[in-house]
Motif scaffolding. Structure first.
Motif, mmCIF file in Angstrom:
data_model
loop_
_atom_site.group_PDB
_atom_site.id
_atom_site.type_symbol
_atom_site.label_atom_id
_atom_site.label_comp_id
_atom_site.label_asym_id
_atom_site.label_seq_id
_atom_site.Cartn_x
_atom_site.Cartn_y
_atom_site.Cartn_z
ATOM 1 N N ASN A 27 0.836 -1.204 0.000
ATOM 2 C CA ASN A 27 0.000 0.000 0.000
ATOM 3 C C ASN A 27 0.873 1.258 0.000
ATOM 4 O OD1 ASN A 27 -1.752 2.069 0.688
ATOM 5 N ND2 ASN A 27 -2.526 1.116 2.541
ATOM 6 N N SER B 56 1.359 3.865 -3.100
ATOM 7 C CA SER B 56 0.873 5.231 -2.870
ATOM 8 C C SER B 56 1.992 6.240 -3.046
ATOM 9 C CB SER B 56 0.271 5.359 -1.467
ATOM 10 O OG SER B 56 -0.807 4.486 -1.345
ATOM 11 N N HIS C 161 2.700 6.607 -6.645
ATOM 12 C CA HIS C 161 1.596 7.360 -7.257
ATOM 13 C C HIS C 161 1.776 8.859 -7.003
ATOM 14 C CE1 HIS C 161 -2.952 8.312 -7.313
ATOM 15 N NE2 HIS C 161 -2.434 8.472 -8.498
ATOM 16 N N GLU D 169 -10.033 12.716 -10.324
ATOM 17 C CA GLU D 169 -9.758 11.675 -9.317
ATOM 18 C C GLU D 169 -11.012 11.364 -8.488
ATOM 19 O OE1 GLU D 169 -7.716 8.955 -8.368
ATOM 20 O OE2 GLU D 169 -6.095 10.341 -8.803
ATOM 21 N N ASN D 170 -11.976 12.309 -8.467
ATOM 22 C CA ASN D 170 -13.114 12.135 -7.567
ATOM 23 C C ASN D 170 -14.479 12.036 -8.243
ATOM 24 O OD1 ASN D 170 -11.715 12.164 -4.999
ATOM 25 N ND2 ASN D 170 -11.206 14.258 -5.529
ATOM 26 N N THR E 110 -16.241 8.786 -7.397
ATOM 27 C CA THR E 110 -16.645 8.714 -5.984
ATOM 28 C C THR E 110 -17.917 9.522 -5.756
ATOM 29 O OG1 THR E 110 -14.299 8.682 -5.494
ATOM 30 C CG2 THR E 110 -15.757 8.982 -3.630
ATOM 31 N N ASP F 39 -6.953 2.966 -10.814
ATOM 32 C CA ASP F 39 -6.536 2.655 -9.439
ATOM 33 C C ASP F 39 -6.665 1.147 -9.196
ATOM 34 O OD1 ASP F 39 -5.879 2.669 -6.837
ATOM 35 O OD2 ASP F 39 -7.605 3.814 -6.113
ATOM 36 N N LYS G 197 -4.673 -0.377 -7.005
ATOM 37 C CA LYS G 197 -3.878 -0.609 -5.785
ATOM 38 C C LYS G 197 -4.490 -1.687 -4.888
ATOM 39 C CE LYS G 197 -3.247 3.870 -4.649
ATOM 40 N NZ LYS G 197 -3.399 4.701 -5.851
ATOM 41 N N ALA G 198 -5.833 -1.627 -4.719
ATOM 42 C CA ALA G 198 -6.492 -2.595 -3.818
ATOM 43 C C ALA G 198 -6.260 -4.034 -4.279
ATOM 44 C CB ALA G 198 -7.984 -2.295 -3.733
ATOM 45 N N ILE H 157 -2.713 -4.852 -3.210
ATOM 46 C CA ILE H 157 -2.516 -4.893 -1.751
ATOM 47 C C ILE H 157 -3.095 -6.186 -1.177
ATOM 48 C CG2 ILE H 157 -3.093 -3.762 0.447
ATOM 49 C CD1 ILE H 157 -3.269 -1.101 -1.198
#
Lengths: 267, 296
Positions: free
Chosen positions: A52, A56, A59, A184-185, A188, A224, A226-227, A230
């Motif tokens: 993680n 990050s 990134h 980026e948002n 969301t 993204d 990443k999850a 990870i």
């Protein structure tokens, strides 16, 4: 084509001349050491925290490098009138813009690759010391790095687009930061509104507005991964393919308009 | 020479302030507080695509706060704020196991906090369906804090299914089912485990527990028969034998003795636990108290 390549190689050499590689090696060493320290505070998942943290940091650093390097590409040269001599030569302006962007991509690729390699090294060193049987999802980690690279590629293309109309380097910097923050948002916000967790009903105009923003601005959340890296979650190659296709087309559209605008510009 | 002297003087000053600053800081330090965080949505927005990192940072902040407050300053931490921070961190990254582990460690001993703690752990279990720790934690909370063996057994079964290498979880689940007045469910569950397991040692353990539950179930059925026949509950196992409902008293494979409790349920002095010594048979009263009530 040859002139594009020449500009790209010159831009890459510019990065090397700016001691970018030396700086990256130093940051890479710091990354290895700090990853071990950062993950040591974890109670149950030091390897997950290490992955993680590594991703990050890569990134964040890549985005910062993209912003500064992207601005140095054309905007600063225009500010200091360095490129006036080049642009007065019988070379199409499109070659200049595309070549510069190509060089930028090579530099960002080098940044992500070098930092990624250092991270992988650090993470592999951590595994023997970890409790129980842990495995490092290398392919998912590489996919996450690829996602970071594509995020930076789009952001770079947006900087080039704004540079092609701007008269100073401040405007493209601010605009690119704003586009990045929105991009980026958007996903969301859209999902949050759709979930109904806000506790109130939004007017249809507001929903339409968020949909328009979602379509116009780049969706950085698509890159993204990443999850997956990870937690070693099941990952589909199709997802990566769609994201890559989206990234390539979005960047291509930005560069296409940047070339048109830069061509019509008075220098 | 002057420059070297100035350099040394500056270094000394730095060393002096470095030495004295922590002492002064401790003397004038305000009370340590854990500040309430922004809503999870705002945190997600401000993380700029690094929500997992932000969740880890929130967790570290909470962990350090707890460590300094409880360990270093010997003060009571603000546990509601600890919960709030962990809840928001898991909203950002619902797979962050550190948060759940820490929440279980700090909040599981506070009875009023159990419903929210279990809700938090449920959130984790939805996102980490491979992790046996989470249903295990929920089961433990239901059993020890809420005295609810039925729900406890439900989660313990899930934990046992996720961690088939540990026979303890499976036998624990069966025991909870029995204590929750679900002996037959426990038997069915253990039978499936006996059928599925390939490890001979585990099978032996499961068979032993299965045998014990079958004996209990046999007695429970006999008690019901007695109640139907005589309109009252039997006080002792011997009454079942005397009236001819059973021919002999079943044997507890754990070495204990079966008896009928005041609530009319079948108990055993071994508490279905390994390593029970026969000399402890006379401690029935004490054992009776520690067994959760029927249907509670």
């Amino acid at each position: 084509m040859r002139s594009i390549l020449a500009f790209a190689v010159t831009t890459l050499k510019g990065g090397v001349r700016d001691r970018l590689l030396q700086g990256l090696v130093l940051v890479g060493f710091l990354l290895i050491v700090s990853t071990a320290v950062f993950s040591s505070f974890s109670m149950r998942q030091p390897l997950e925290v290490a992955i993680n943290y590594s991703l990050s940091v890569i990134h964040i650093l890549s985005i910062i490098m993209t912003l500064f390097f992207g601005l140095n590409l054309i905007a600063r040269e225009l500010d200091s009138k360095e490129n006036h001599f080049i642009l007065s030569q019988p070379i199409p302006r499109s070659s200049y813009v595309m070549g510069k962007y190509g060089g930028f991509l090579l530099n960002i690729f080098a940044i992500v690759t070098i930092l990624g390699l250092f991270s992988i090294m650090g993470l592999l060193l951590m595994i023997p010391g970890a409790k129980g049987s842990v495995s490092f999802p290398l392919m998912k980690f590489v996919s996450a790095l690829l996602g970071i690279f594509f995020s930076c590629s789009i952001l770079g293309a947006i900087i080039v687009l704004f540079t092609s109309v701007a008269t100073s380097s401040i405007f493209p910097f601010l605009m690119s930061c704003a586009v990045y923050a929105i991009g980026e948002n958007t996903q969301t916000v859209r999902r949050y509104i759709a979930s109904g967790m806000v506790g109130k009903e939004f007017p249809p105009v507001f929903r339409l507005l968020t949909d328009i923003i979602y379509c116009i601005f780049p969706n950085f959340a698509l890159f993204d991964f990443k999850a997956y890296a990870i937690y070693g979650l099941p990952f589909s190659g199709r997802l990566l393919l769609v994201s890559v296709a989206y990234g390539v087309t979005y960047a291509a559209v930005c560069i296409f308009f940047a070339v048109i605008l830069f061509d019509k510009r008075d220098i | 020479m002057k420059r070297i002297g100035l350099g040394i003087l500056l270094l000394l000053l730095v060393a002096l302030t470095t030495y004295y600053y922590p002492k002064l800081q401790r003397a004038y330090e305000p009370s340590l507080r854990l500040h309430r965080l922004l809503p999870a949505f705002a945190l997600k927005i401000s993380s700029f695509g690094n929500k997992e990192l932000m969740a880890t940072l929130i967790f570290y902040n909470t962990e350090f706060y707890f460590g300094e407050k409880a360990g270093f300053r010997k003060e009571t931490p603000e546990l509601k704020l600890v919960y709030d921070a962990l809840n928001k961190a898991t909203d950002l990254d619902p797979r962050n196991m550190d948060c759940y582990y820490f929440a279980q460690g700090t909040l599981s001993w506070i009875k009023p906090a159990i419903p929210v703690l279990n809700k938090l752990l449920e959130k984790g279990f939805k996102q980490r369906p491979w992790d046996w720790y989470l249903p295990f934690f929920i089961g433990v909370n239901y059993y020890f804090q809420l005295n609810d063996p039925v729900h406890a057994a439900k989660y313990m079964k899930k934990a046992a299914r996720l961690n088939p290498r540990s026979p303890v979880l499976a036998t624990l689940a069966a025991r909870m089912l029995y204590q929750g007045n679900q002996t037959q469910a426990g038997i069915i569950y253990l039978k499936s485990l006996v059928r599925e397991t390939t490890n001979p040692l585990f099978r032996k353990k499961f068979e032993k527990r299965l045998h014990a539950l079958e004996e209990i179930f046999f007695l429970e059925k006999a008690i019901k028969q007695y109640e139907k026949k005589f309109g009252k509950s039997p006080l002792e196992i011997h009454e079942l034998m005397r009236t001819g409902i059973i021919r002999k008293t079943p044997v507890d494979p754990y070495g204990g003795m079966f008896y009928i409790g005041k609530d009319g349920r079948v108990y055993t002095t071994s508490k279905l636990a390994e390593g029970w010594s026969k000399d402890e048979r006379h401690k029935d009263r004490k054992i009776k108290k520690s067994v959760p009530k029927r249907g509670s």
